[in-house]
Design a protein around this motif. Structure first.
Motif, short mmCIF file in Angstrom:
data_model
loop_
_atom_site.label_atom_id
_atom_site.label_comp_id
_atom_site.label_asym_id
_atom_site.label_seq_id
_atom_site.Cartn_x
_atom_site.Cartn_y
_atom_site.Cartn_z
N UNK A 69 -50.34 14.21 18.04
CA UNK A 69 -51.49 14.73 17.18
C UNK A 69 -50.87 15.55 15.90
N UNK A 70 -49.93 16.29 16.13
CA UNK A 70 -49.46 17.12 15.06
C UNK A 70 -48.00 16.62 14.71
N UNK A 71 -47.46 15.63 15.22
CA UNK A 71 -46.20 15.34 14.71
C UNK A 71 -45.84 14.91 13.19
N UNK A 72 -44.75 15.65 12.55
CA UNK A 72 -44.57 15.47 11.28
C UNK A 72 -43.18 15.70 11.03
N UNK A 74 -41.35 17.65 9.02
CA UNK A 74 -41.07 19.11 9.21
C UNK A 74 -41.17 19.60 10.66
N UNK A 75 -42.20 19.47 11.10
CA UNK A 75 -42.39 20.12 12.38
C UNK A 75 -41.29 19.50 13.60
N UNK A 76 -41.02 18.35 13.39
CA UNK A 76 -40.01 18.00 13.95
C UNK A 76 -38.55 18.40 13.86
N UNK A 77 -38.27 18.97 12.66
CA UNK A 77 -37.35 19.61 12.67
C UNK A 77 -37.23 20.88 12.98
N UNK A 78 -38.62 21.77 13.16
CA UNK A 78 -38.77 22.82 13.65
C UNK A 78 -38.63 22.92 15.27
N UNK A 79 -39.07 21.82 15.65
CA UNK A 79 -38.89 21.54 17.29
C UNK A 79 -37.57 21.42 17.62
N UNK A 80 -36.57 20.79 16.88
CA UNK A 80 -35.35 20.78 17.30
C UNK A 80 -34.71 21.94 17.09
N UNK A 81 -34.78 22.56 15.97
CA UNK A 81 -33.89 24.03 16.04
C UNK A 81 -34.32 24.86 17.06
N UNK A 224 -48.94 31.91 12.16
CA UNK A 224 -48.25 31.37 11.17
C UNK A 224 -48.24 29.89 10.60
N UNK A 225 -48.96 29.16 11.53
CA UNK A 225 -48.79 27.80 11.22
C UNK A 225 -50.14 27.13 12.04
N UNK A 226 -50.85 27.63 12.80
CA UNK A 226 -51.99 27.16 13.53
C UNK A 226 -51.83 26.54 14.87
N UNK A 227 -52.63 25.69 15.28
CA UNK A 227 -52.52 25.24 16.49
C UNK A 227 -51.12 24.18 16.26
N UNK A 228 -51.06 23.58 15.23
CA UNK A 228 -49.78 22.36 15.03
C UNK A 228 -48.70 23.15 15.19
#
Length: 338
Positions: A69-72, A74-81, A224-228
């Motif tokens: 649902x929320x994959x993008x 930028x968020x993939x980069x956040x998840x990696x870090x 900071x960034x909602x449910x996403x």
């Protein structure tokens, strides 16, 4: 028998055979032990490994929500870090170097509490600390709770099959458990509580701490960034919770001697230095087995140690009052830069 010979609850297949060789159970034996020890309806003293995997199950919906649902990018980069670096480094800082090896000390309880809760709570201090003392005493030998010679599943499911403490310790032995767990803070069970629950950790306090930690971090990430963002980071924590269970198998050469001259200097077991765990979590594993009580394990110029960076920074601001650094000993005994 030495305390570390019997402090852990032996699996049904045992640690060693009649010839004192390590028992290498089949996959069916390992799974049978795993599901037996997760059965809290049969025995409530199974609660701690059950909660350990319940956390993983609770993180799974966040992972799939993020994925579908929320994959993008930028968020993939956040998840990696968050999963690879932040969760990994925190594990080294808190569970490994502080709770187990006491490589540094905090100025006060406040900074200990802050460090403990820097990330989403996933791992039980009790399951990690006691078994890790045994691991160092019996590394790659019978009784090592995550002996890589016994295969991937043996290590991957070790937190359930091999890491819980024995349920039959004497009061004197239980006091030694309390001493080993002291750095983690908090109040453990009395001996009567241990006999009732089969653990040092009190289930009510543990579950309350878990709920408070997750509630706090979900609120922070939501603001900071909602449910996403919240689903992204909680899903990343779940990914790390699975991935970290593979480390000891990889970190001990998958059960084979893969040490390299000029890279791995501790020769008494199969631990090896690996670039990926070293860079993302400060886990230069062979160096750590060489000097287990050092707050730094990245000694060579290329061995970046983010866990050590945090400890050193905390020392600069006065949050850490003392630490042990064996880099000089490593250079004197093993390494002469060109």
């Amino acid at each position: 028998m030495a305390f570390l010979d019997y402090v852990l609850q032996a699996p049904a297949y045992g640690w060693k055979d009649s010839h004192d060789d390590v028992v290498k159970p089949t996959s069916s034996q390992i799974f049978r032990e795993f599901f037996s020890r997760l059965n809290v309806f049969r025995c409530k003293t199974n609660w701690l490994p059950f909660v350990s995997w319940l956390k993983v199950a609770c993180l799974a919906p966040f992972f799939f929500l993020f994925l579908f649902r929320y994959m993008s990018l930028p968020l993939l980069g956040v998840a990696f870090v968050y999963s690879m670096i932040i969760m990994g480094t925190h594990g080294t800082i808190w569970y490994h170097r502080y709770c187990t090896h006491r490589a540094y000390t905090f100025r006060n309880r406040f900074w200990r509490f802050v460090t403990q809760n820097l990330t989403i709570s996933v791992v039980s201090e009790e399951l990690y600390v006691i078994s890790h003392h045994v691991h160092h005493a019996k590394s790659d030998q019978p009784g090592d709770p995550y002996n890589a010679q016994c295969g991937f599943l043996y290590c991957f499911l070790a937190d359930v099959n091999h890491q819980p403490i024995s349920k039959q310790l004497s009061e004197c032995d239980y006091r030694r458990i309390c001493s080993l767990m002291k750095p983690a803070g908090g109040k453990g069970n009395s001996y009567a509580g241990y006999l009732k629950w089969g653990s040092y950790t009190n289930p009510y306090r543990a579950i309350l701490s878990w709920l408070l930690n997750w509630s706090f971090w979900y609120l922070v990430f939501f603001l900071l960034g909602g449910n996403a963002l919240a689903c992204c980071i909680f899903g990343a924590a779940g990914f790390w919770a699975i991935g970290v269970r593979t480390f000891n198998y990889e970190g001990h050469g998958k059960g084979k001697d893969k040490k390299r001259k000029g890279t791995d200097y501790h020769l008494q077991d199969n631990s090896i230095n690996q670039l990926w765990p070293g860079y993302v979590a400060g886990e230069w594993h062979n160096n750590h087995h060489l000097f287990p009580r050092s707050a730094r394990s990245g000694y060579k110029p290329h061995q970046v140690d983010l866990a050590w960076c945090y400890i050193k920074m905390m020392s600069w601001v006065g949050a850490v009052s003392s630490y042990k650094d064996d880099k000089k000993r490593f250079y004197q005994r093993f390494y002469r830069p060109q």
